[in-house]
Structures are given as structure tokens and as C-alpha cells.
Write a protein that holds these residues in place. Sequence first.
Motif, PDB file in Angstrom:
ATOM      1  N   UNK A 150       0.820  -1.212   0.000  1.00 28.94           N
ATOM      2  CA  UNK A 150       0.000   0.000   0.000  1.00 28.94           C
ATOM      3  C   UNK A 150       0.858   1.268   0.000  1.00 28.94           C
ATOM      4  N   UNK A 151       2.179   1.092   0.039  1.00 27.87           N
ATOM      5  CA  UNK A 151       3.078   2.242   0.029  1.00 27.87           C
ATOM      6  C   UNK A 151       4.012   2.120  -1.169  1.00 27.87           C
ATOM      7  N   UNK A 152       4.090   3.160  -1.992  1.00 25.39           N
ATOM      8  CA  UNK A 152       5.002   3.125  -3.133  1.00 25.39           C
ATOM      9  C   UNK A 152       6.435   3.217  -2.648  1.00 25.39           C
ATOM     10  N   UNK A 178       1.336   2.679  -9.555  1.00 24.50           N
ATOM     11  CA  UNK A 178       0.304   1.907 -10.256  1.00 24.50           C
ATOM     12  C   UNK A 178      -0.926   1.637  -9.401  1.00 24.50           C
ATOM     13  N   UNK A 179      -0.738   1.430  -8.114  1.00 21.40           N
ATOM     14  CA  UNK A 179      -1.883   1.132  -7.253  1.00 21.40           C
ATOM     15  C   UNK A 179      -2.446   2.393  -6.604  1.00 21.40           C
ATOM     16  N   UNK A 180      -2.026   3.583  -7.107  1.00 26.63           N
ATOM     17  CA  UNK A 180      -2.442   4.869  -6.531  1.00 26.63           C
ATOM     18  C   UNK A 180      -2.210   4.942  -5.026  1.00 26.63           C
ATOM     19  N   UNK A 181      -0.999   4.654  -4.564  1.00 29.69           N
ATOM     20  CA  UNK A 181      -0.768   4.707  -3.121  1.00 29.69           C
ATOM     21  C   UNK A 181      -0.824   6.151  -2.631  1.00 29.69           C
ATOM     22  N   UNK A 182      -1.394   6.361  -1.442  1.00 30.37           N
ATOM     23  CA  UNK A 182      -1.437   7.727  -0.919  1.00 30.37           C
ATOM     24  C   UNK A 182      -0.064   8.176  -0.416  1.00 30.37           C
ATOM     25  N   UNK A 183       0.850   7.207  -0.223  1.00 26.98           N
ATOM     26  CA  UNK A 183       2.176   7.522   0.319  1.00 26.98           C
ATOM     27  C   UNK A 183       3.260   6.871  -0.542  1.00 26.98           C
TER      28      UNK A 183
END
Length: 377
Positions: A76-78, A151-156
Motif C-alpha cells: 500500500x506504500x510506493x 500503479x496502485x495509486x498509493x497515498x504515500x
Amino acid sequence: MVIFKNVTKTFGRHAVISDMNLEISRGQLAVLIGPSGCGKTTTLKLINRLQDLTSGNIFVDGKDISETNPVELRRSIGYVIQQIGLFPNMTIEQNIEVVPRLLKYPKEKCHERTRELLDMVGMEPSKYLGRYPFELSGGQQQRIGVLRALATSPPLMLMDEPFGALDPITRDSLQDEIKKLQKSLGITIVFVTHDMDEAIKLADVIILMKDGKIVQKAPPEELLANPANGFVREFTGKKRIKANYDLDLVHEIMNPSVVVVTKEKGFAGSLDLMRKRNVDSLVVIDDAGHLEGVITVEALLGAAKRKRIGTIGEVELLKVPTIDQYAQARDAFSIIIEKKLPFLLVVDNNNRLKGIVTKTSVVKALASIVWKDENNE
Ligand SMILES: Nc1ncnc2c1ncn2[C@@H]1O[C@H](COP(=O)(O)OP(=O)(O)O)[C@@H](O)[C@H]1O
Ligand SMILES: [Mg+2]
């Protein structure tokens, strides 16, 4: 978005991060900077649990990360590092879609997102989707690495010296792109570098570290103007620039081209001018160039709601602080920083408008002095 509470990390008996407290707000681009070995990479790895902390707590988006599953957290984090590690036997499309496919996102959605991402950085999808990493330049590969993390549009996003291995020109354009992406996507980025120029260019806030501790956390212009101690001064190059920057006068560092109007300017024309020149206020002068005041887009629209506005002379002008063209540049910087002004208007001794000093020009003026000096060495 990211909070460190009394975080310590030790390797053996050596404390690499000691009792760190830190808050990074949502939507900020925070740059971690400091000498080699001061703990920057470790700080990032603590956030996505590639390393586990020894004591203290880290919260991401309000959740204590010790209570999350490390694999899920990491997805969930880039995360972008210098050796981007694209898979050599996968196409660009497959590389970007690795995590979304792992997360079982629908195929169609993945493809759509990949095309969108390539478009965002100006890489023609039809041209690049089927290529392999070795067919791309170093800069293009690094771009794909950034896209893969998005790619997964991580907020962070965590980025560890992502552009360190690139030539200066490619590096510069990737910096521009990341700043644009961050603003348009509204994501939070923690960016590690040891390069002050890069930090000044990118950061909303700079976090300067030394020996596993935070020495100063401040926006770039404030860090340069008010270093907390000798170490910060040394690191930002302030010691070397001090002499020059004391001598500069306001008219030498101001921007002489200000977007001005006279009171006779019409309502629609004024709005149009703001849009075209991308400013949110206009400086009003008389025919002889004397400063009359400032009108903001809010004030203009607000007045138009109450009555019909023919010319902007019918709207009350805002009085703003000014500075004399022969004042010390340093004083202009202090006023802008201390009073948190977006800009300061420069006038001559007859109150005629001469130019403008903006918050950005403060950073630029300071940074250019740093650069100049470094090149002379
Ligand atoms: N896995 C590890 N085991 C032991 N020491 C480590 C490990 N990782 C980093 N260190 C030490 O921690 C300190 C900080 O390292 P690091 O976070 O990589 O610094 P930076 O990224 O600022 O250069 C260094 O002294 C480094 O040698
Ligand atoms: Mg490092």
C-alpha cells in the motif's frame, strides 16, 4: 500522514535512529537529507517495515504499523530506490502491472491505468508498452520505476535517492515530473537525498538529519535563512553564501516584470489577465506608475456578486507592505518569511512600482548563491 513517536532503531549496540519524533502531513513532499550514514535509508525502511524498529511507534494514516501486516503495508506504500530493479524479462506493461495484478485488480483496469501513467510522463503508450527494460535509457527506466510505484495509486510514496544515478539533465526533468505528479495526485512523498539542490527544488519541508537525529525541520526558504545551528549552516552552504547575500540589494534580486493594471481596466479583462498570466492578484498602478494597491481574484469575484462591476476602480484595493528598491535583499527575505507573505512589492522613493519579490524568488536567490559558490570551488 506519517508520525514517528520516540522511534529508536539499533543494530547491535549502535543506535542508528535515536528517539526520533516526526510528523509529515498529508500531501506534503518531505525531503530527508543528511550526510552518508546518518540514517536516511533506515528511516524509510522503518516506515514500510523493511526494517523493524527497536522501540517507539510509527503511524501511517493514523494506524500503528506494528499492527499491520508487513506485506500488505508494503503493497500500500510506493517505494522507489536508485537501482530501480525492473524485471528484465518482462515488458514495460508487465513491469508496471506487477503489484496491481498481485492484488488481483481487474485486467482492464490495470491496462487503463498503465496507459494513463505513461501518458502522464509523456511516454507514448503504444510505443513503450511492449518494450523491454534494456531497450530504454536510464532515465526512462527510472520513470517506469516511479510509475510502477504509482500503479496502485498509493497515498504515500517513499523514494530513496531515486535519481542519484542519472545525468543532471534527466535528473532535472524527473524532478519536475515528480513534483507535478505529487501536486496533481495529492500524494504524500518522503524523499531521501544527500543533495541540497535537489532538496531545495522539491521539498515542501526539509528534514535535516545527523547521527540518527533530526537537527532541523523547516521549509527550504526558512532552513536557508534561519539555520538552527552551525551544522545546518555548513550543510546548506550558508557560511559561504553569507558574505554575498549580505551585499545584495532588493532591486538586484527582484522580478521587474509585475502583472499590473490601472483602475480603468474592465472586470472581464482583469479576470482574463489573471488567468493568462497565472496569478491570483493584480497590482494596480496609476498612469505615472505609482502603486495604488492590490486586487485579488477573491475580492474581485466577491464584489461582482454584490454589484455590477464595470472597471476595477470600483472595487476597494488592498494595501500591501512594500520595500524600497535599495533596501537589503536580506531584509526583504526576512519580512516575507516572518510575516508569511506570498510576495513583497518593491518601490522607489516616490512610491513608483519597480518590481516584486516572491516567496519563490527568495528560494531561488538563495539557491543560486549556493550553486554559484559550489561551482567556484
Ligand atoms: N542492516 C544493518 N546492519 C547494521 N548496520 C546497519 C544496517 N543498515 C544500516 N546500518 C548502519 O546504520 C547507519 C545508517 O545507515 P543508512 O540508514 O543506510 O544511512 P543513509 O541512508 O543516511 O546513508 C550506518 O552507520 C549503517 O552502517
Ligand atoms: Mg541511504
